[in-house]
Design a protein around this motif. Structure first.
Motif, mmCIF file in Angstrom:
data_model
loop_
_atom_site.group_PDB
_atom_site.id
_atom_site.type_symbol
_atom_site.label_atom_id
_atom_site.label_comp_id
_atom_site.label_asym_id
_atom_site.label_seq_id
_atom_site.Cartn_x
_atom_site.Cartn_y
_atom_site.Cartn_z
ATOM 1 N N TYR A 129 0.944 -1.137 0.386
ATOM 2 C CA TYR A 129 0.194 -0.145 -0.393
ATOM 3 C C TYR A 129 0.984 1.199 -0.229
ATOM 4 C CZ TYR A 129 -4.015 2.988 1.184
ATOM 5 O OH TYR A 129 -4.820 4.066 1.413
ATOM 6 N N ASP A 130 2.336 1.371 0.996
ATOM 7 C CA ASP A 130 2.915 2.056 0.837
ATOM 8 C C ASP A 130 3.371 2.582 -0.678
ATOM 9 O OD1 ASP A 130 2.691 2.761 3.344
ATOM 10 O OD2 ASP A 130 4.642 2.100 3.869
ATOM 11 N N CYS A 131 3.626 1.121 -1.398
ATOM 12 C CA CYS A 131 4.575 1.907 -2.517
ATOM 13 C C CYS A 131 3.182 2.246 -3.760
ATOM 14 C CB CYS A 131 5.207 0.896 -3.199
ATOM 15 S SG CYS A 131 6.547 0.052 -2.260
ATOM 16 N N TRP A 132 2.173 2.016 -3.303
ATOM 17 C CA TRP A 132 1.135 2.312 -4.625
ATOM 18 C C TRP A 132 0.911 4.173 -3.494
ATOM 19 C CZ3 TRP A 132 -3.749 4.518 -3.038
ATOM 20 C CH2 TRP A 132 -4.642 4.874 -4.223
ATOM 21 N N LEU A 133 0.663 4.461 -2.965
ATOM 22 C CA LEU A 133 0.791 5.300 -2.058
ATOM 23 C C LEU A 133 1.544 6.830 -2.767
ATOM 24 C CD1 LEU A 133 -0.882 5.071 1.578
ATOM 25 C CD2 LEU A 133 -2.154 6.412 -0.459
ATOM 26 N N ASP A 135 3.486 6.496 -5.648
ATOM 27 C CA ASP A 135 2.937 6.563 -7.044
ATOM 28 C C ASP A 135 2.453 7.184 -7.345
ATOM 29 O OD1 ASP A 135 5.148 4.945 -7.904
ATOM 30 O OD2 ASP A 135 4.530 3.517 -8.117
ATOM 31 N N LYS A 136 1.054 7.222 -6.179
ATOM 32 C CA LYS A 136 -0.168 7.924 -6.304
ATOM 33 C C LYS A 136 0.158 9.892 -6.202
ATOM 34 C CE LYS A 136 -4.713 8.741 -7.289
ATOM 35 N NZ LYS A 136 -5.391 8.367 -8.136
ATOM 36 N N VAL A 137 0.764 9.570 -4.920
ATOM 37 C CA VAL A 137 1.517 11.658 -4.653
ATOM 38 C C VAL A 137 2.121 11.697 -5.842
ATOM 39 C CG1 VAL A 137 0.227 10.424 -1.978
ATOM 40 C CG2 VAL A 137 2.909 10.599 -2.140
ATOM 41 N N ASP A 146 9.081 16.124 -0.075
ATOM 42 C CA ASP A 146 10.187 14.564 -0.410
ATOM 43 C C ASP A 146 8.196 13.728 -0.930
ATOM 44 O OD1 ASP A 146 11.470 12.766 -0.348
ATOM 45 O OD2 ASP A 146 10.680 11.937 0.754
ATOM 46 N N VAL A 147 8.354 13.513 -1.721
ATOM 47 C CA VAL A 147 7.485 11.674 -1.655
ATOM 48 C C VAL A 147 7.074 11.299 -1.000
ATOM 49 C CG1 VAL A 147 6.897 9.822 -3.212
ATOM 50 C CG2 VAL A 147 7.858 11.526 -4.817
ATOM 51 N N ARG A 148 8.061 10.242 -0.144
ATOM 52 C CA ARG A 148 7.651 9.858 0.741
ATOM 53 C C ARG A 148 6.790 10.789 2.153
ATOM 54 N NH1 ARG A 148 14.137 7.729 0.820
ATOM 55 N NH2 ARG A 148 13.724 6.390 -0.397
#
Length: 336
Positions: A129-133, A135-137, A146-148
């Motif tokens: 889910y973190d990886c999908w989020l 990419d989404k943001v 920062d994306v993270r």
């Protein structure tokens, strides 16, 4: 975790809250800069032993979500309590709401069902889910953040809130959540300052940690990754002790350093150092049977090492001062 429920709330209230609210997503602070470092390697000793292998596996899922971040997020969500529940219905280590869990669930432990109270299932679902989020943001193209940081905000408040506010939403809970996890990342990372790790050494550790849980295969593995071995390793795709070190050093050096294939030769390469000089990324050679240097491991800091132990085991972390390992003759090498 609020997830999709907060996303709907954010969209509903965006029109009334935008006036007079200061945005927090416009600049990357020091925590964000530290988190963005690609050399970030997990400090396994900070993770409860029963979860170390799964945290390292989860950290391999995508570059945006390193293992140290996953561990910090779990502490913030549940303080490592696999039976944790919240008043609003969030469940397990990663505090998934049932609706979000239904969409992203992973049966990581292979028992035939995905259970938010199963630590392997929760950890690997969190990483997915973190990886999908992330990419989404990233698709929102929000500048100077920062994306993270945005991913963490989306995990707590929902991606719709991040998009609506053009950054971390102005919710006290979400802002505190993001700040706390960014602070906790240091606890779960190999600190180059405290451990004395060079950039090269930190990369060696990170390259080895990518393969946590990979089977031991006698004669298997190399700079290309895990392979089938021979003799007792002929039916197992994986690494042995020397090929894991070979892989980690080769990729940490960008292909400039290729070690010999066997531990007996690897302990003659690079630079010899003393036990007191040992730092993350250095190699530790062992004499297990009283003859040659027949085993080798990678020091990762905090008196721990990562290695491919033997047939029937997987790439894993062990304490260097355990009775078995501390009782064996040792030698130490540095390759960069």
């Amino acid at each position: 975790m609020k997830g999709a429920n907060s996303a709907l709330l954010a969209v509903a209230v965006v029109g009334t809250l935008l006036i007079g609210v200061s945005m927090t997503g416009g600049a990357v602070d020091e925590d964000g800069k530290a988190l963005a470092g690609e050399g970030l390697a997990l400090n396994p000793s900070a993770v409860p032993a029963q979860y170390q292998e799964w945290i390292m596996k989860a950290g391999k899922m995508c570059p945006d979500v390193p293992a140290a971040l996953i561990a910090a997020q779990i502490e913030a969500e549940s303080n490592w309590n696999p039976k944790a529940t919240s008043p609003v219905g969030a469940q397990g280590l990663s505090q998934f709401m049932p609706g979000t869990w239904a969409t992203w669930k992973v049966d990581a432990d292979g028992d035939g069902r995905a259970d938010p109270f199963s630590p392997p299932d929760a950890i690997m679902t969190q990483a997915r889910y973190d990886c999908w989020l992330a990419d989404k943001v990233r698709s929102y193209k929000i500048k100077n953040t920062d994306v993270r940081r945005l991913m963490l905000a989306a995990y707590n408040a929902g991606p719709g809130a991040v998009q609506a506010y053009g950054g971390v939403p102005p919710y006290v809970e979400t802002q505190q959540y993001v700040a706390r996890i960014l602070q906790l990342v240091a606890k779960y990372s190999v600190s180059t300052a405290e451990q004395g790790a060079s950039e090269f050494g930190a990369r060696v550790v990170a390259q080895a940690q990518k393969w946590a849980g990979t089977p031991y295969s006698w004669g298997g593995g190399g700079i290309q990754g895990p392979t089938f071995g021979f003799a007792q390793g002929q039916y197992t795709r994986g690494f042995d002790c020397s090929s894991l070190l070979m892989y980690a050093v080769y990729h940490a050096s960008g292909g400039k350093t290729t070690l010999s294939r066997t531990s007996q030769h690897q302990v003659t390469e690079g630079k010899g150092i003393s036990r007191g000089q040992l730092r993350p990324g250095d190699a530790i050679g062992f004499k297990l049977n009283g003859g040659s240097w027949d085993h080798i491991a990678i020091y990762i800091g905090n008196n721990q090492m990562i290695h491919a132990p033997r047939t029937g085991r997987t790439v894993s972390v062990e304490a260097l001062d355990s009775p078995y390992w501390s009782g064996k003759p040792q030698t130490y090498r540095r390759y960069g």
